[in-house]
Design an enzyme around this catalytic site. Structure first.
Site, PDB file in Angstrom:
ATOM      1  N   GLY A  25     -48.551  31.121 -25.210  1.00  0.00           N
ATOM      2  CA  GLY A  25     -47.858  32.070 -24.349  1.00  0.00           C
ATOM      3  C   GLY A  25     -48.558  33.404 -24.476  1.00  0.00           C
ATOM      4  O   GLY A  25     -49.570  33.524 -25.180  1.00  0.00           O
ATOM      5  N   SER A  26     -47.994  34.427 -23.835  1.00  0.00           N
ATOM      6  CA  SER A  26     -48.657  35.735 -23.865  1.00  0.00           C
ATOM      7  C   SER A  26     -48.800  36.262 -25.294  1.00  0.00           C
ATOM      8  O   SER A  26     -49.827  36.831 -25.659  1.00  0.00           O
ATOM      9  CB  SER A  26     -47.891  36.726 -22.990  1.00  0.00           C
ATOM     10  OG  SER A  26     -46.512  36.691 -23.322  1.00  0.00           O
ATOM     11  N   GLU A  28     -49.486  34.744 -27.874  1.00  0.00           N
ATOM     12  CA  GLU A  28     -50.507  34.030 -28.650  1.00  0.00           C
ATOM     13  C   GLU A  28     -51.919  34.304 -28.127  1.00  0.00           C
ATOM     14  O   GLU A  28     -52.896  33.976 -28.802  1.00  0.00           O
ATOM     15  CB  GLU A  28     -50.245  32.521 -28.620  1.00  0.00           C
ATOM     16  CG  GLU A  28     -48.977  32.103 -29.349  1.00  0.00           C
ATOM     17  CD  GLU A  28     -47.709  32.518 -28.625  1.00  0.00           C
ATOM     18  OE1 GLU A  28     -47.665  32.420 -27.387  1.00  0.00           O
ATOM     19  OE2 GLU A  28     -46.767  32.991 -29.305  1.00  0.00           O
ATOM     20  N   GLU A  47     -43.508  21.702 -27.091  1.00  0.00           N
ATOM     21  CA  GLU A  47     -43.702  21.980 -28.519  1.00  0.00           C
ATOM     22  C   GLU A  47     -43.246  20.838 -29.417  1.00  0.00           C
ATOM     23  O   GLU A  47     -43.723  20.705 -30.542  1.00  0.00           O
ATOM     24  CB  GLU A  47     -43.011  23.286 -28.900  1.00  0.00           C
ATOM     25  CG  GLU A  47     -43.668  24.536 -28.313  1.00  0.00           C
ATOM     26  CD  GLU A  47     -43.314  24.803 -26.858  1.00  0.00           C
ATOM     27  OE1 GLU A  47     -42.576  23.983 -26.257  1.00  0.00           O
ATOM     28  OE2 GLU A  47     -43.767  25.828 -26.323  1.00  0.00           O
ATOM     29  N   HIS A  70     -45.246  29.245 -29.293  1.00  0.00           N
ATOM     30  CA  HIS A  70     -44.874  30.450 -28.579  1.00  0.00           C
ATOM     31  C   HIS A  70     -43.500  30.953 -29.044  1.00  0.00           C
ATOM     32  O   HIS A  70     -42.463  30.371 -28.712  1.00  0.00           O
ATOM     33  CB  HIS A  70     -44.851  30.161 -27.081  1.00  0.00           C
ATOM     34  CG  HIS A  70     -44.490  31.367 -26.270  1.00  0.00           C
ATOM     35  ND1 HIS A  70     -45.143  32.566 -26.419  1.00  0.00           N
ATOM     36  CD2 HIS A  70     -43.536  31.569 -25.328  1.00  0.00           C
ATOM     37  CE1 HIS A  70     -44.614  33.451 -25.589  1.00  0.00           C
ATOM     38  NE2 HIS A  70     -43.632  32.875 -24.920  1.00  0.00           N
ATOM     39  N   HIS A 281     -28.289   5.588 -44.978  1.00  0.00           N
ATOM     40  CA  HIS A 281     -27.997   5.882 -43.578  1.00  0.00           C
ATOM     41  C   HIS A 281     -26.547   5.466 -43.289  1.00  0.00           C
ATOM     42  O   HIS A 281     -25.641   6.266 -43.433  1.00  0.00           O
ATOM     43  CB  HIS A 281     -29.014   5.174 -42.675  1.00  0.00           C
ATOM     44  CG  HIS A 281     -28.875   5.517 -41.222  1.00  0.00           C
ATOM     45  ND1 HIS A 281     -29.697   4.998 -40.259  1.00  0.00           N
ATOM     46  CD2 HIS A 281     -28.007   6.321 -40.559  1.00  0.00           C
ATOM     47  CE1 HIS A 281     -29.357   5.477 -39.069  1.00  0.00           C
ATOM     48  NE2 HIS A 281     -28.324   6.270 -39.223  1.00  0.00           N
ATOM     49  N   GLY A 401     -35.595  10.270 -38.855  1.00  0.00           N
ATOM     50  CA  GLY A 401     -35.045   9.578 -37.683  1.00  0.00           C
ATOM     51  C   GLY A 401     -35.015  10.454 -36.443  1.00  0.00           C
ATOM     52  O   GLY A 401     -34.396  10.108 -35.443  1.00  0.00           O
TER      53      GLY A 401
HETATM   54  N1  TZD Z   1     -31.911  12.246 -30.508  1.00  0.00           N
HETATM   55  C1  TZD Z   1     -32.883  12.421 -31.442  1.00  0.00           C
HETATM   56  C2  TZD Z   1     -33.837  13.560 -31.304  1.00  0.00           C
HETATM   57  N2  TZD Z   1     -32.991  11.623 -32.488  1.00  0.00           N
HETATM   58  C3  TZD Z   1     -32.113  10.590 -32.633  1.00  0.00           C
HETATM   59  N3  TZD Z   1     -32.261   9.817 -33.706  1.00  0.00           N
HETATM   60  C4  TZD Z   1     -31.124  10.335 -31.657  1.00  0.00           C
HETATM   61  C5  TZD Z   1     -31.063  11.207 -30.613  1.00  0.00           C
HETATM   62  C6  TZD Z   1     -30.121   9.207 -31.790  1.00  0.00           C
HETATM   63  N4  TZD Z   1     -30.719   7.871 -31.690  1.00  0.00           N
HETATM   64  C7  TZD Z   1     -30.981   7.116 -32.806  1.00  0.00           C
HETATM   65  O1  TZD Z   1     -30.782   7.483 -33.974  1.00  0.00           O
HETATM   66  S1  TZD Z   1     -31.621   5.613 -32.396  1.00  0.00           S
HETATM   67  C8  TZD Z   1     -31.538   5.932 -30.745  1.00  0.00           C
HETATM   68  C9  TZD Z   1     -31.012   7.202 -30.518  1.00  0.00           C
HETATM   69  C10 TZD Z   1     -30.843   7.781 -29.175  1.00  0.00           C
HETATM   70  C11 TZD Z   1     -31.971   4.898 -29.760  1.00  0.00           C
HETATM   71  C12 TZD Z   1     -33.446   4.812 -29.571  1.00  0.00           C
HETATM   72  O2  TZD Z   1     -33.699   3.887 -28.560  1.00  0.00           O
HETATM   73  P1  TZD Z   1     -35.071   3.156 -28.382  1.00  0.00           P
HETATM   74  O3  TZD Z   1     -35.084   2.023 -29.491  1.00  0.00           O
HETATM   75  O4  TZD Z   1     -35.077   2.566 -27.029  1.00  0.00           O
HETATM   76  O5  TZD Z   1     -36.192   4.034 -28.697  1.00  0.00           O
HETATM   77  P2  TZD Z   1     -34.202   0.685 -29.624  1.00  0.00           P
HETATM   78  O6  TZD Z   1     -35.163  -0.276 -30.243  1.00  0.00           O
HETATM   79  O7  TZD Z   1     -33.719   0.255 -28.296  1.00  0.00           O
HETATM   80  O8  TZD Z   1     -33.094   0.996 -30.581  1.00  0.00           O
END
Ligand code: TZD
Ligand code: CA
Length: 528
Positions: A25-26, A28, A47, A70, A281, A401
């Site tokens: 951006g500006s 940077e 980003e 930015h 988890h 995750g």
């Molecule tokens: N947003 C972000 C940034 N991270 C997350 N982990 C989620 C939402 C929640 N989330 C999970 O923890 S797994 C998942 C989501 C939305 C599904 C991913 O779907 P996919 O994979 O199609 O990539 P599968 O194999 O169908 O589960």
């Protein structure tokens, strides 16, 4: 005249940070002025993708990666990716441009009013130098902070009028500084570890991402062989620390308190190396340890050591400590564990392909030293069962995750390791969070093979909805996505594969080429 600009580039050069991942951006532009020819700028279009690519680059190279974002808006867009970088101990040196110093107070456009506050708590250190003359030193500090155990992201906000100022006297001492650390346990600590391990009747090894991060996979193998121990991968695995067809290999532990105790029930001693204890988890309460079992934990991260709910911990260098243990331990006369049986092929019904079949084809056709960057959440178990990984640095999964890692990180990993084929296995949900990295792969001709598993849904959430007994949640399906059209739109050669044969054909062609390719595979949904 030596400027803050020239002194800072000299530091980056001497410290080996000559790749800049950015979105400008500006604020940077003055930093990018006169961009040296021995540096390369890797442009990401969002980003989240910029930080994801840098994260992959840092993890695969084991060295700090440099990022330039930015101001507040750019930093904010990159912050989701920082959750992963924080937990994967990824040494990211993130810089962001700030308004000129005299305009921050009036909150001119693009002033980040409390810049160091913004990325917390996802960075080890966050700073805006108190004056222009301190920028080179602060940059040097940022690099050494990021790279010290436990490695992790740091953040530096730099007002853009600083770059043209004269560098202070003595700045030349910064560029070649080396900051090392030593981490071998004291003799008495080592003796105690050896005693407890030798006295154990039936010990088990649990290995985490920092074993792979410290390239100690072969030492983990030697340790398992000396003590004839089974070896599990710690839950929520973000890397592969152990060859997956070794007789000791037992798979990835479940990410639940009760499940872990169940898997380790027959052991009197659990040795955890290079992982948190544990990265749980799903909530499944129970005993943290099987009755009568002790736990020893070797980690490079004092935070991991302190927050564990059970066991004795030793904070030390992973490679040094494993090497010392391998030397000190006598060979056990227990029987060697038996290798797990290979997974049987699944029966295809003629409709959508099963992910297991995709993985069997990959295992057959991909080079044995391929690097897998995986972000398809419902297929993690099937993947670990079916795809052999032998070499260090063969697997990367978002450590927190945080989706949006996989697709960009695959690009960054391939950039860091041009001699090995990177294969991104990305879900049709996950792909959207980092999709713009396809453009970077196309423009810089970074030859990743992207496999998009298209089951039309957030598969893992469908499974979780069952676990949590939520049968009526909205927003779990993602129909109507055409990844071949999207891939082509970003300039990546894209094909669809619907059968085992079509996938094998598409994969063989992709592996033989020297350009990025996207393969969309419509698949059934399976359980993680
Ligand atoms: N947003 C972000 C940034 N991270 C997350 N982990 C989620 C939402 C929640 N989330 C999970 O923890 S797994 C998942 C989501 C939305 C599904 C991913 O779907 P996919 O994979 O199609 O990539 P599968 O194999 O169908 O589960
Ligand atoms: Ca999906």
């Amino acid at each position: 005249m030596k400027t803050v600009h020239s002194a800072s580039y000299e530091i980056l050069r001497q410290q080996g940070l000559t790749t800049v991942f950015g979105n400008p951006g500006s604020n940077e532009l003055p930093f990018l002025k006169g961009f040296p020819e021995d540096f390369q700028y890797i442009l990401g279009l969002h980003e989240g993708a910029v930080v994801g690519m840098a994260d992959g680059f840092a993890l695969a190279s084991g060295k700090p990666a440099f990022v330039n974002l930015h101001a507040a808006a750019g930093t904010g867009n990159g912050m989701g990716a920082l959750t992963n970088a924080w937990y994967s101990h990824s040494p990211l040196v993130i810089t962001a441009g700030q308004q000129v110093r005299s305009m921050i107070g009036v909150e001119a456009m693009l002033a980040n009013v409390d810049a160091p506050q913004l990325p917390k708590p996802l960075v080890k250190w966050s700073h805006e130098p108190a004056c222009a003359e301190d920028v080179p030193r602060a940059l040097s500090q940022a690099i050494h902070m990021a790279n010290q155990a436990p490695k992790g992201p740091v953040y530096l906000s730099i007002p853009y009028d600083d770059w043209a100022r004269a560098a202070p006297a003595g700045v030349e001492h910064l560029a070649r500084r080396q900051v090392a650390s030593a981490g071998l346990p004291a003799a008495a600590q080592l003796r105690s570890l050896v005693q407890r391990l030798t006295a154990a009747r039936n010990p088990v090894l649990v290995l985490g991402p920092d074993v792979d991060g410290s390239q100690s996979n072969h030492l983990a193998v030697q340790l398992a062989e000396k003590l004839r121990m089974p070896a599990w991968v710690a839950p929520s695995a973000s890397r592969c620390p152990f060859p997956t067809r070794h007789p000791s290999f037992r798979g990835v532990l479940p990410a639940a308190i009760a499940g872990i105790s169940r898997c380790l029930a027959e052991h009197d001693l659990i040795l955890v190396v290079g992982a948190p204890v544990f990265r749980y988890h799903q909530f499944a309460p129970g005993d943290y340890l099987p009755a009568g079992t002790e736990l020893l934990h070797i980690t490079c991260d004092p935070g991991e050591a302190a927050r564990a709910p059970m066991g004795d911990a030793l904070v030390a260098d992973i490679a040094e400590t494993l090497q010392a243990l391998v030397w000190a331990l006598p060979d056990s006369d227990r029987a060697m564990p038996r290798a797990l049986p290979l997974a049987e092929p699944v029966v295809e019904q003629g409709g959508l392909l099963r992910p297991e079949t995709v993985f069997d084809v990959l295992d057959e056709l991909a080079p044995k030293d391929a690097i897998y960057v995986k972000e398809s959440t419902s297929t993690v178990g099937a993947f670990w069962q079916r795809v052999e990984m032998r070499e260090p640095g063969s697997y990367f999964f978002p450590a927190a995750g945080g989706l949006g890692f996989g697709l960009p990180a695959a690009v960054g990993v391939q950039l860091a390791r041009p001699e090995r084929q990177v294969i991104g296995i990305i879900g049709d949900g996950s792909a959207n969070y980092g999709i713009t990295a396809l453009w970077t792969a196309a423009q810089y001709q970074i030859p990743v093979v992207f496999i998009i598993l298209k089951n039309g849904t957030y598969g893992a959430l469908r499974w979780f909805a069952d676990v949590l007994q939520v049968s009526d949640a909205p927003g779990l399906d993602v129909p109507g996505l055409d990844f071949c059209a999207i891939g082509r739109g970003y300039g990546v050669h894209s094909v669809q594969a619907n059968t085992r044969e079509e996938f094998a054909q598409a994969l063989s062609e992709a592996l033989a080429g020297k350009r990025p390719v996207l393969i969309e595979v419509p698949t059934l949904t399976i359980e993680p």
